[in-house]
Write a protein that holds these residues in place. Structure first.
Motif, PDB file in Angstrom:
ATOM      1  N   CYS A 192      29.131   3.219  31.547  1.00 40.43           N
ATOM      2  CA  CYS A 192      29.612   3.122  32.940  1.00 40.43           C
ATOM      3  C   CYS A 192      30.556   4.287  33.258  1.00 40.43           C
ATOM      4  CB  CYS A 192      30.380   1.819  33.154  1.00 40.43           C
ATOM      5  SG  CYS A 192      29.344   0.369  33.077  1.00 40.43           S
ATOM      6  N   SER A 225      25.043  -6.905  32.100  1.00 39.93           N
ATOM      7  CA  SER A 225      24.845  -6.198  33.374  1.00 39.93           C
ATOM      8  C   SER A 225      25.421  -7.027  34.524  1.00 39.93           C
ATOM      9  CB  SER A 225      23.385  -5.838  33.582  1.00 39.93           C
ATOM     10  OG  SER A 225      22.660  -6.989  33.770  1.00 39.93           O
ATOM     11  N   LYS A 226      25.334  -8.357  34.447  1.00 36.51           N
ATOM     12  CA  LYS A 226      25.899  -9.175  35.523  1.00 36.51           C
ATOM     13  C   LYS A 226      27.417  -8.982  35.625  1.00 36.51           C
ATOM     14  CE  LYS A 226      26.249 -13.968  36.997  1.00 36.51           C
ATOM     15  NZ  LYS A 226      26.000 -15.351  36.657  1.00 36.51           N
ATOM     16  N   SER A 237      28.488  -5.373  36.522  1.00 38.55           N
ATOM     17  CA  SER A 237      28.175  -5.108  37.937  1.00 38.55           C
ATOM     18  C   SER A 237      29.251  -5.683  38.854  1.00 38.55           C
ATOM     19  CB  SER A 237      26.815  -5.704  38.309  1.00 38.55           C
ATOM     20  OG  SER A 237      25.836  -5.117  37.497  1.00 38.55           O
ATOM     21  N   ARG A 238      29.837  -6.805  38.451  1.00 38.95           N
ATOM     22  CA  ARG A 238      30.941  -7.364  39.258  1.00 38.95           C
ATOM     23  C   ARG A 238      32.098  -6.373  39.367  1.00 38.95           C
ATOM     24  NH1 ARG A 238      30.432 -13.142  39.592  1.00 38.95           N
ATOM     25  NH2 ARG A 238      29.529 -14.000  37.706  1.00 38.95           N
ATOM     26  N   ARG A 288      26.706   0.272  38.079  1.00 35.18           N
ATOM     27  CA  ARG A 288      25.323   0.242  38.577  1.00 35.18           C
ATOM     28  C   ARG A 288      24.388   0.242  37.364  1.00 35.18           C
ATOM     29  NH1 ARG A 288      21.405   3.169  41.266  1.00 35.18           N
ATOM     30  NH2 ARG A 288      22.318   5.254  41.123  1.00 35.18           N
ATOM     31  N   GLU A 304      20.503  -1.009  35.845  1.00 32.99           N
ATOM     32  CA  GLU A 304      19.143  -1.550  36.068  1.00 32.99           C
ATOM     33  C   GLU A 304      18.730  -2.271  34.789  1.00 32.99           C
ATOM     34  OE1 GLU A 304      16.147   1.470  37.123  1.00 32.99           O
ATOM     35  OE2 GLU A 304      17.908   2.651  37.680  1.00 32.99           O
TER      36      GLU A 304
END
Ligand code: S3P
Length: 437
Positions: A334, A360-361, A364-365, A369, A371
């Motif tokens: 990241c 990833s969840k 992402s919070r 970004r 995928e």
């Protein structure tokens, strides 16, 4: 019943500095206590891993009749194991509980399928949803009677110990737990047991077995073992620091703009050092010093300093060498410049949580970004993270990775169910605080 929620709040700090003594390696500690239980004589295991997972193994072994106690408090936890010898394990009076620990269930599953009694082994809801067919299938082909829930797919496992015969088995996935389970069963089988791995996985079982007198040979990716003719020799040794626990501080030190951390006595077994290889490839300033060997396991001190990281592509044979470090590598991705691509890591879906989904969840919070791929993720780096409320999903590796993300995020990161870190690293929050103080 709702599980407790212990919350930790992480804020960025101006400097990250200090010396760190890591908890003992979890994988080596499980094996040291299991193999010493089967040995004749007393062993002193210094720096035994303090996390809950290894204590699950200890309590199962105690229920199987092994005398194990902790030496009164020292700087390092010391475990005293009175081996019962090759034929000394006893039928447990109750169901064994591996709790959250896959290594406990799978290694003991292999061992117990060779012992002349009935055992039942269960775990918590996470462990009861992890795949056990991959364990049951090779053990059955050795003649074992092992049954599991869901058409022999999940724990609890019911094991009626049998006389086994050695097999030649090709692992479909590179799993050190399954390899070790087959080798433990093979110690008590008739004839040789040979395990072929698609790519090498951690080799602590092989190293310790050899050290303790078993007849074992490694040839490329294959391991061949003869059954025990006499009990293993007990072995007392200091367990190296756990590089999987050190990984949080390696990444934290590299990402923080003003950091210098010295990690002492860290295990650097080449089957575990994918994390240092990847960080070096990302441009991290890492130095490995004072390399030495204890009981066949290499260790060293590692110094990490603030670095400018760039994205990398990770896949293929490096994956088993860093499988547990992928959550914190995602944090590094990241902050890195460019894209980090992780592939060939579908195993992440069957760890303490589905780590492709949960990592990833939660990242992402914080503004990452990412995928999702069926077997990994693509992380688009270079975006600043912003503190928010996140959850560990009761996964220790996620708890500690989120703490490192919080350290470099703007504002406060609130981590729910932070107690998960206890599975491998109970002093994590204190050690982090000491470095930021
Ligand atoms: C372990 C092996 C790995 C690893 C786990 C510990 C071990 O699991 O993820 O945390 O000690 O053997 P797999 O064998 O399922 O890959």
């Amino acid at each position: 019943m709702a599980k407790r929620n212990i919350v930790k709040v992480i804020k960025s700090c101006s400097r990250l500095e200090g010396e760190l003594i890591l908890p003992g390696d979890k994988s080596i500690s499980h094996r040291a206590v299991i193999l010493n239980s089967l040995a004749s004589g007393e062993a002193e295991i210094v720096n035994f891993a303090p996390g809950k997972d290894c204590w699950s193994t200890v309590s199962c072994l105690k229920a199987l009749g092994v005398g194990i106690r902790k030496k009164p408090p020292q700087d390092y936890p010391i475990l005293l194991v009175s081996g019962v010898g090759k034929n000394g394990l006893k039928e447990p009076a109750n169901v064994l509980n591996a709790e959250n620990s896959g290594t406990t269930m799978r290694l003991l599953g292999g061992l117990l399928s060779s012992q002349p009694f009935l055992s039942i082994i269960t775990g918590d809801s996470s462990l009861r949803s992890r795949p056990m067919g991959r364990l049951i299938q090779p053990l059955r082909s050795m003649g074992a009677e092992v049954y599991g829930r869901g058409k022999d797919s999940f724990a609890p496992l019911v094991i009626r110990g049998e006389k086994l015969h050695g097999i030649e088995f090709s692992l479909p996935v590179p799993s050190a737990q399954i390899k070790s389970a087959i080798l433990l069963a093979g110690l008590f089988a008739h004839g040789r047991t040979v395990v072929h791995q698609p790519v090498p996985s951690r080799d602590h079982t092989e190293k310790l077995l050899k050290y303790m007198g078993a007849e074992l040979e490694v040839d490329g990716n294959s391991v061949s073992l003869s059954p025990l003719t006499s009990s293993l020799a007990s072995i007392s040794f200091p367990v190296p620091g756990d590089i999987s626990s050190g990984a949080y501080f390696l990444v934290g030190g590299a990402l923080h703009p003003d950091a210098r951390i010295i990690i002492k006595n860290c295990g650097i077994n080449p089957t575990r050092t994918g994390i240092t290889d990847v960080l070096l490839a990302m441009g991290a300033k890492l130095k490995i010093k004072h390399e030495r060997v204890e009981a066949g396991e290499p260790l060293a001190d590692i110094v990490v300093e603030s670095s400018e990281l760039r994205g990398v592509e990770i896949g293929g044979s490096i994956i088993p060498r860093l499988i547990d470090e992928i959550p914190v590598i995602a944090v590094a991705g990241c902050a890195a410049r460019g894209k980090t691509v992780i592939r060939d890591a579908a195993e992440l879906r069957v760890k303490e949580s589905d780590r492709i989904a949960t990592v990833s969840k939660e990242l992402s919070r914080l503004g990452a970004r990412i995928e999702l791929l069926p077997d990994g993720m693509v992380i688009h780096g270079g975006k600043s993270l912003v503190g928010r409320e996140v959850d560990t999903h009761f996964d220790h590796r996620l708890a500690m990775s989120l703490a490192i993300a919080g350290l470099v995020a703007k504002g406060r990161t609130i981590i729910n169910h932070a107690q998960a870190a206890q599975m491998s690293y109970p002093a994590f929050w204190q050690d982090l605080q000491n470095l930021t103080a």
